[in-house]
Write a protein that holds these residues in place. Structure first.
Motif, PDB file in Angstrom:
ATOM      1  N   TRP A   1     -17.443   0.930 -37.339  1.00  0.00           N
ATOM      2  CA  TRP A   1     -17.072   1.956 -38.316  1.00  0.00           C
ATOM      3  C   TRP A   1     -17.902   3.217 -38.060  1.00  0.00           C
ATOM      4  O   TRP A   1     -19.111   3.134 -37.825  1.00  0.00           O
ATOM      5  CB  TRP A   1     -17.305   1.466 -39.732  1.00  0.00           C
ATOM      6  CG  TRP A   1     -16.392   0.357 -40.134  1.00  0.00           C
ATOM      7  CD1 TRP A   1     -16.516  -0.968 -39.825  1.00  0.00           C
ATOM      8  CD2 TRP A   1     -15.202   0.478 -40.906  1.00  0.00           C
ATOM      9  NE1 TRP A   1     -15.469  -1.682 -40.354  1.00  0.00           N
ATOM     10  CE2 TRP A   1     -14.648  -0.820 -41.027  1.00  0.00           C
ATOM     11  CE3 TRP A   1     -14.553   1.544 -41.515  1.00  0.00           C
ATOM     12  CZ2 TRP A   1     -13.475  -1.066 -41.726  1.00  0.00           C
ATOM     13  CZ3 TRP A   1     -13.381   1.299 -42.224  1.00  0.00           C
ATOM     14  CH2 TRP A   1     -12.862   0.013 -42.322  1.00  0.00           C
ATOM     15  N   LYS A   2     -17.238   4.364 -38.126  1.00  0.00           N
ATOM     16  CA  LYS A   2     -17.901   5.630 -37.818  1.00  0.00           C
ATOM     17  C   LYS A   2     -17.413   6.723 -38.761  1.00  0.00           C
ATOM     18  O   LYS A   2     -16.213   6.862 -39.000  1.00  0.00           O
ATOM     19  CB  LYS A   2     -17.601   6.030 -36.365  1.00  0.00           C
ATOM     20  CG  LYS A   2     -18.087   7.394 -35.949  1.00  0.00           C
ATOM     21  CD  LYS A   2     -19.572   7.427 -35.731  1.00  0.00           C
ATOM     22  CE  LYS A   2     -20.049   8.793 -35.218  1.00  0.00           C
ATOM     23  NZ  LYS A   2     -21.515   8.869 -35.132  1.00  0.00           N
ATOM     24  N   ILE A   3     -18.355   7.490 -39.313  1.00  0.00           N
ATOM     25  CA  ILE A   3     -18.022   8.687 -40.098  1.00  0.00           C
ATOM     26  C   ILE A   3     -18.104   9.881 -39.155  1.00  0.00           C
ATOM     27  O   ILE A   3     -19.154  10.120 -38.540  1.00  0.00           O
ATOM     28  CB  ILE A   3     -18.993   8.892 -41.275  1.00  0.00           C
ATOM     29  CG1 ILE A   3     -19.159   7.607 -42.087  1.00  0.00           C
ATOM     30  CG2 ILE A   3     -18.508  10.047 -42.155  1.00  0.00           C
ATOM     31  CD1 ILE A   3     -17.936   7.127 -42.787  1.00  0.00           C
ATOM     32  N   ARG A   4     -17.045  10.637 -39.021  1.00  0.00           N
ATOM     33  CA  ARG A   4     -17.009  11.772 -38.100  1.00  0.00           C
ATOM     34  C   ARG A   4     -16.887  13.077 -38.872  1.00  0.00           C
ATOM     35  O   ARG A   4     -16.105  13.171 -39.827  1.00  0.00           O
ATOM     36  CB  ARG A   4     -15.830  11.645 -37.123  1.00  0.00           C
ATOM     37  CG  ARG A   4     -15.923  10.418 -36.216  1.00  0.00           C
ATOM     38  CD  ARG A   4     -14.825  10.422 -35.172  1.00  0.00           C
ATOM     39  NE  ARG A   4     -14.941   9.294 -34.257  1.00  0.00           N
ATOM     40  CZ  ARG A   4     -15.739   9.272 -33.189  1.00  0.00           C
ATOM     41  NH1 ARG A   4     -16.488  10.332 -32.926  1.00  0.00           N
ATOM     42  NH2 ARG A   4     -15.789   8.209 -32.409  1.00  0.00           N
ATOM     43  N   ASP A   5     -17.662  14.066 -38.449  1.00  0.00           N
ATOM     44  CA  ASP A   5     -17.570  15.388 -39.054  1.00  0.00           C
ATOM     45  C   ASP A   5     -16.247  16.043 -38.666  1.00  0.00           C
ATOM     46  O   ASP A   5     -15.728  15.840 -37.558  1.00  0.00           O
ATOM     47  CB  ASP A   5     -18.720  16.280 -38.582  1.00  0.00           C
ATOM     48  CG  ASP A   5     -20.066  15.825 -39.126  1.00  0.00           C
ATOM     49  OD1 ASP A   5     -20.094  15.240 -40.218  1.00  0.00           O
ATOM     50  OD2 ASP A   5     -21.091  16.042 -38.452  1.00  0.00           O
ATOM     51  N   GLU A   6     -15.716  16.832 -39.579  1.00  0.00           N
ATOM     52  CA  GLU A   6     -14.507  17.596 -39.312  1.00  0.00           C
ATOM     53  C   GLU A   6     -14.850  19.074 -39.234  1.00  0.00           C
ATOM     54  O   GLU A   6     -15.757  19.556 -39.916  1.00  0.00           O
ATOM     55  CB  GLU A   6     -13.472  17.367 -40.419  1.00  0.00           C
ATOM     56  CG  GLU A   6     -12.818  15.994 -40.399  1.00  0.00           C
ATOM     57  CD  GLU A   6     -11.817  15.832 -39.275  1.00  0.00           C
ATOM     58  OE1 GLU A   6     -11.326  16.874 -38.765  1.00  0.00           O
ATOM     59  OE2 GLU A   6     -11.530  14.690 -38.901  1.00  0.00           O
ATOM     60  N   GLU A   7     -14.123  19.802 -38.384  1.00  0.00           N
ATOM     61  CA  GLU A   7     -14.347  21.242 -38.286  1.00  0.00           C
ATOM     62  C   GLU A   7     -14.024  21.891 -39.625  1.00  0.00           C
ATOM     63  O   GLU A   7     -13.027  21.562 -40.259  1.00  0.00           O
ATOM     64  CB  GLU A   7     -13.459  21.849 -37.197  1.00  0.00           C
ATOM     65  CG  GLU A   7     -13.826  21.408 -35.788  1.00  0.00           C
ATOM     66  CD  GLU A   7     -12.970  22.094 -34.749  1.00  0.00           C
ATOM     67  OE1 GLU A   7     -12.199  23.008 -35.133  1.00  0.00           O
ATOM     68  OE2 GLU A   7     -13.059  21.715 -33.569  1.00  0.00           O
ATOM     69  N   GLY A   8     -14.884  22.789 -40.018  1.00  0.00           N
ATOM     70  CA  GLY A   8     -14.674  23.465 -41.289  1.00  0.00           C
ATOM     71  C   GLY A   8     -15.186  22.688 -42.481  1.00  0.00           C
ATOM     72  O   GLY A   8     -14.934  23.054 -43.621  1.00  0.00           O
ATOM     73  N   GLY A   9     -15.922  21.582 -42.215  1.00  0.00           N
ATOM     74  CA  GLY A   9     -16.474  20.805 -43.323  1.00  0.00           C
ATOM     75  C   GLY A   9     -15.673  19.546 -43.581  1.00  0.00           C
ATOM     76  O   GLY A   9     -14.563  19.367 -43.086  1.00  0.00           O
ATOM     77  N   GLY A  10     -16.273  18.688 -44.336  1.00  0.00           N
ATOM     78  CA  GLY A  10     -15.618  17.421 -44.628  1.00  0.00           C
ATOM     79  C   GLY A  10     -15.837  16.419 -43.502  1.00  0.00           C
ATOM     80  O   GLY A  10     -16.647  16.625 -42.590  1.00  0.00           O
TER      81      GLY A  10
END
Length: 243
Positions: free
Chosen positions: A142-151
């Motif tokens: 399981w991985k949490i990935r950053d999104e461009e522009g936040g979130g």
């Protein structure tokens, strides 16, 4: 004793052991390469979530999987072993009863990195579960990935080997279980990101209606005077005088 040329028999034994070790290592390498060719990866990835990665990680890092029960992905979760606190809980074991019942899955925590917001579990049991599923050597990362522009977004990668003779539809149905868990993580993370609701003020009780003054008591009607006594009989006439 010694062989000709002053060579010890122990030297022959050492050479034999080294040769056997080389053969064993080469054989293991061939087996590992053959196994590696069978390994498959399957990804489920969420849409971008408008919430901080730390919020999603706070949900995912709960080894007790409260999110899975509340989100309808599991009937129950029981942590059987907490793992080594000095090693970020590695070795922790939980039993997960799938939604609708069935053989419990035994999950073992094999990687946990809060800095990289990633964790991995091995599906190591139960024996009944391992025999029932169409795959083997299963793990989930399981991985949490950053999104461009936040979130951020949440991704789960299932690593597995298909058992021989299993239908593709069976494997696909099994892999959907990870998708159900992912949906539960997303729902719990969204709920955790909502601002706490202020308690609704209780409506004041309705004002009591003003009390009406008690009705004035009516004065009792005057009693009627008793009927006048019958008039007294007329006075007797005086007797006439004698002649």
């Amino acid at each position: 004793g010694e062989a000709e040329g002053g060579t010890s028999l122990n030297d022959f034994d050492d050479e034999a052991r080294r040769a056997a070790l080389k053969i064993q290592t080469a054989s293991r390498g061939r087996m590992d390469r053959a196994r590696a060719k069978k390994i498959k990866l399957h990804n489920h990835r969420s849409d971008p979530l408008g919430l901080p990665p730390a919020t999603a990680w706070g949900v995912l890092a709960d080894f007790g999987m409260a999110y899975a029960v509340s989100g309808g992905a599991a009937d129950s979760v029981e942590v059987k072993f907490q793992g080594n606190p000095a090693k970020k809980g590695l070795g922790a074991v939980r039993l997960v009863v799938p939604k609708g019942g069935g053989a419990a899955e035994e999950h073992t925590l094999i990687a946990n990195n809060a800095d990289k917001v990633t964790l991995s579990i091995a599906i190591a049991g139960t024996q009944e579960h391992l025999e029932a599923i169409p795959v083997r050597d299963v793990s989930q990362t399981w991985k949490i990935r950053d999104e461009e522009g936040g979130g951020c977004c949440v991704q789960v990668t299932v690593k597995y080997i298909e058992k021989e003779g299993k239908e593709a539809s069976e494997v696909a149905a099994y892999l959907e279980g990870a998708k159900a868990t992912l949906d539960a993580v997303i729902a719990a993370a969204a709920a955790a990101n909502e601002p706490p609701k202020e308690p609704e003020a209780e409506a004041p009780p309705p004002a009591a209606a003003p009390e009406e003054p008690p009705a004035a008591e009516e004065a009792p009607a005057p009693e009627e005077a008793p009927a006048e006594a019958a008039e007294a009989p007329a006075e007797a006439e005086a007797p006439a005088e004698a002649a």
